[in-house]
Design an enzyme around this catalytic site. Sequence first.
Site, PDB file in Angstrom:
ATOM      1  CB  ILE A 471      -0.976   0.006   1.191  1.00 40.72           C
ATOM      2  CG1 ILE A 471      -0.235  -0.124   2.526  1.00 40.72           C
ATOM      3  CG2 ILE A 471      -1.994  -1.100   1.050  1.00 40.72           C
ATOM      4  CD1 ILE A 471      -1.140   0.020   3.745  1.00 40.72           C
ATOM      5  CB  THR A 473       4.619  -0.220   3.212  1.00 41.78           C
ATOM      6  OG1 THR A 473       4.206  -1.421   2.553  1.00 41.78           O
ATOM      7  CG2 THR A 473       3.419   0.379   3.925  1.00 41.78           C
ATOM      8  CD  GLU A 670      -0.611   0.591  12.089  1.00 37.09           C
ATOM      9  OE1 GLU A 670      -1.788   0.902  12.284  1.00 37.09           O
ATOM     10  OE2 GLU A 670      -0.195  -0.570  12.116  1.00 37.09           O
TER      11      GLU A 670
END
Length: 717
Positions: A471, A473, A670
Site C-alpha cells: 500500500i 510501504t 504505524e
Amino acid sequence: MTTTTPASAAVRAAVGTAHTRVEGRDKVTGAARYAGEIPFAGLAHGWLVLSTITRGRVREVRTAPVLRMPGVLAVLHHGNAPRLRTDYVGLLGVPPDPAACVFQDDRVPFAGWPVALVVAETPEQAREAAEALAVTYEQEPHDTALVAGHPGAYAPQGHMPAETAKGDLEAELAASAVVVAEEYTTPEEQHSMMEPHAATALWDGGRLEVVDSNQGAGWVRDELATLFSLDPSAVRVRSEHIGGGFGSKGPRAHQVCAVMATTALHRPVRVVLTRRQLFSLAGYRSPTTQRVRLGAGPDGRLRALEHRSLNQTSRVYEFVEPSAGVARVMYDAAAHRTANHVVRLDVPSPTWMRAPGEAPGSFAIEAALDELAERAGVDPIELRVRNEPQAGPVSGLPFSSRNLVACFREGARRFGWADRDPRPGLRRDGRWLLGTGTAAASFGAGAAPSTALVTAEADGTFTVRIAAADIGTGARTALTLIAADALRTTPERVRVRIGDSDFGQAMIAGGSMGTRSWAWAVTAAAAELLERLALGTGIPPEGVTVRSDTTEALAALAQKERHSFGAQFAEVAVDTATGEVRVRRMLGIFAAGRIVNPLTARNQLVGGMTWGISMALHEEAVRDHRTGAHYAPDLAGYHVATHADVPDIEADWVDDHDPDDPVGIKGIGEVGIVGAAAAVANAVWHATGVRHRELPIRPDRIITAARNRPGGGAVDA
C-alpha cells in the site's frame, strides 16, 4: 530436466542494505496501473447515490426517468438488489459493516448512506443520472455529537478488554505529591489516501473476478464469497498496485455494488468512489474525549494512572478506537486503570486508521506526562526513564525487547536536548516564540498466520507468490530482499508476485504486521525449497514449488509483550499574533527490530511523523450537527500537511534484537505517527506557556489563548 543450484552462500546479504523499489520504474513511467485505470472490454460504470438525510427511511426511488437517460443500463436499490448473507463473523472476529452490505432494506442510519447505484456506459453518464435520481425520505431525529459524559456511553465487548484495573486509584491519587487531572480531545480524521477506492467486477467462466485496491486480497475475497453465498474458490480478487490505504481499504460498498451490477448485467462493471463519498463510506478515525489522571511522588515516579477514552460509533456497527490501550503498555503504577468506552450515534462507522488507538491515545497520555514533568520539576525525558516498567503493566508479561530509553538517550543527544531551558515562553526569534517538546511512541509487533509459494525456476531464478499487499510501504521490495537472503541469492534473481487471492491466505497489510507475517512465510518456504534442491534431483521446466504455512510456528512463539518503540522530538515556532505554528524540525529515534530496507523504512517513519504534524496542526473533519453531514468533505475543506508544512524531519533507529524471534522484524508503518502530535503540542506549550489539550492546534486557538493569557503566566487552552 535442468539442474540448477542456488548461488553461493557468500552472496552479500540483501536485508539491511538500502534498495530502491523494485517497481519504482513502473510507477514513475506509468506502467504500473491502479484499480481504476485497468481497461476491460465492454466495461460499464457504476455511480453511487448517497442519502441526503441523516436518519430515517427511503420512501421512494424514482427510477423510471433515470432509466430513460442516455447510456443508463440499470439502477440498483433496496427494492431490486439481491439479498446478502450478513449473519457471519469476519476478520478479527467482527461482523461485516452494514454500510458495505448495500441495499438490504430501506433504513438510513447516517448521512451519506448508500441508497442506489446507477450503472451506465460511461462514468459521465452514470454520474449525471445519479445526480438526477429522485429519492424521497421519511426523516427522523438524529444525534451526531460526541460529548464527554454522553448518557449513551457503554463498555464494549471487543477484541481487547474494555476496562482494566488494579490497586486503589483514589487512595494513591490522594497520597500523591503531584497530580494531573485533565481532559484531552481529538477530532474526526479522514484517511485521505491519494488513490480513492475502486473495484471492477466481472464473471469469467463461471468464476467471479474482482480487480480492486485493497489491503488484503484474501480478506476481500472471503467477505465477498460469504456475502454472495459463493465458495471462496469461485472468487478471485487481485490488487496489484495501491495508492495508499492507512486502514480503510477493506471490504466496502463499492466492491459489493460492482459484484451486484456485473451479476445483473453480465458484463464488467467498475465502481469508483469520489473524494466526497470517502467521508461516509471508507471509514475514518473517530473523535475522542479522553480523561487522564496521574499521581506521582515528588520525584515524578507514578503512584496512580488512569486513562479513560470515549469514541463514537455508528448505530449499525460497533467500532472501538482503543485510545486507552497505549497506557496498558507504556507506564505502570501501583494503581492503574484504563477504559475504552463508545457511544452509538447517527454517524458513519469509524474504522482502523494508521495507529488505531495509539495515535490519539498517545497525544493524551504523553501530553499529560509532560504536564506532570513540569509540575514535578523533572525533565520530561528523565520522568519517562524513571517510570520504565519491567513487565507489561496490565498483562504482566515480559517484554521481548524494550529499548525506549536507548531511543530517548540517542534522540536527546542528536536533538541537543541538554541545551534546553525548561522554562516556557523565553526563547524568541524575531516575532516567533520557540519551543521544544518530546514524547514516547509504541506500537504492537504482532504476526498472523500466512502462506507463501516459492518456486525455483529452470532458468536459475526464483518466483515468490504471496497474497501480500503493498500500500506504498515498499512491501514488494522488502520481500524481495528477504527472499534473496533466504534463498542465498541476489535480489535480481528473485521475482515477487503479490496481491492475488489465488496465492493463498496471508495477513493483510495492517496492524504493522504485514512484513513480519509475510517474511516468516517466505523464509519458511525458502528454507524447505533449499533442502529439496540440495537433494540434487534437478529442476524440471515447470520448476520446483514449495508452499509454507506459519500457523503452527506462530502458535509456538512464547507469550511476550512485543512492540516497536520510539522517541519523538519537535521544535516549533509560534506567532501568537497570527496564530501560526511552524514545526521547524523533528527527530524520531525508533527501536523497531531488524530493519529490512533502510530506504523504505525511513520513508515510512518520516511519513508517519509528517502525519503527526498534520494531526497536531491541521486535520479536523467538522460535522454540522444540525444536518448531520460534514462541512466541506473534500481536500479543500479538510486540511492536511503539505510541503510547506513539512520541515527538516529525520528518522533513525537503534539496535533492537529479540533473541526468541526467528524473524526479528517489527512493524514500522504505524509507530512513526505515535507520539508525534504530542511532541508538537508539548513544544507549543514550551514556546508559549499555554497548554493545548484540544487538537488540532488551530491559529484561532493560539490567538484566543494569547489574548486570555493573564500576566504572562502559563495558562491552559
